[in-house]
Design an enzyme around this catalytic site. Structure first.
Site, short mmCIF file in Angstrom:
data_model
loop_
_atom_site.label_atom_id
_atom_site.label_comp_id
_atom_site.label_asym_id
_atom_site.label_seq_id
_atom_site.Cartn_x
_atom_site.Cartn_y
_atom_site.Cartn_z
CG ASP A 60 -15.46 -26.15 13.45
OD1 ASP A 60 -14.92 -25.33 14.07
OD2 ASP A 60 -15.37 -27.36 12.97
CG ASP A 87 -10.59 -24.80 14.40
OD1 ASP A 87 -10.08 -25.24 15.28
OD2 ASP A 87 -11.66 -24.70 13.86
#
Length: 165
Positions: free
Chosen positions: A122, A140
């Site tokens: 991330d 995501d």
């Protein structure tokens, strides 16, 4: 009567999402130090390299490693189901084909990380003052946008009882 073409060509969008996701993750793994924010927009957005062994919002991140396989199996199962639905969806039905394709691309993008690295990479961090949203990535974002589009599309396709319909 000729059958209308199915929506499987929408999987090309899934491939674009996967490629963008993996490219951006490759770049941040080279360019950023883990957990050291790099300001992009003051008071709003940082690039912050983070690693998530769990699911959304680090759900089950502290588990012993079995979650990697659970989330991998879920990604494969959901992607297969959505691809099957694409095969049964008319190509022009973008209200269903678009979100299905976004979710598939995001699920496979994160699956690649889980299988290759054991965690999801991330790097997008949204914040305001002391409030910090959990870091996320392109995959995501695609999953979230696809899910919202499915919900909105579901409400939009409902007809009210007095609409004559």
């Amino acid at each position: 009567m000729r059958a209308s073409p199915n929506a499987l060509p929408w999987l090309s969008l899934s491939l674009v999402i996967i490629a963008l996701d993996q490219l951006t993750k490759h770049i941040v793994l080279i360019a950023l130090q883990p957990y050291v924010p790099k300001e992009v927009i003051a008071g709003l957005l940082n690039w912050t390299l983070a690693f998530n062994t769990g699911a959304a919002f680090s759900f089950l991140a502290g588990a012993d490693g079995w979650q990697r396989w659970l989330f991998g199996a879920l990604a494969i199962g959901v992607s297969a189901m959505l691809a099957f639905w694409l095969s049964r969806t008319e190509r022009r039905d973008w209200r269903n084909a678009l979100p299905f394709s976004l979710i598939i691309g995001g699920a496979i993008g994160n699956l690649i990380d889980r299988l290759r690295l054991g965690h999801v990479t991330d790097f997008i961090q949204v914040y305001h003052q002391d409030w910090v949203f959990p870091s996320f990535n392109i995959a995501d974002s695609a999953i979230s946008i696809g899910a919202v589009l499915l919900v909105v599309g579901g409400f939009a396709s409902r007809k009210s009882p007095d609409a004559g319909g």
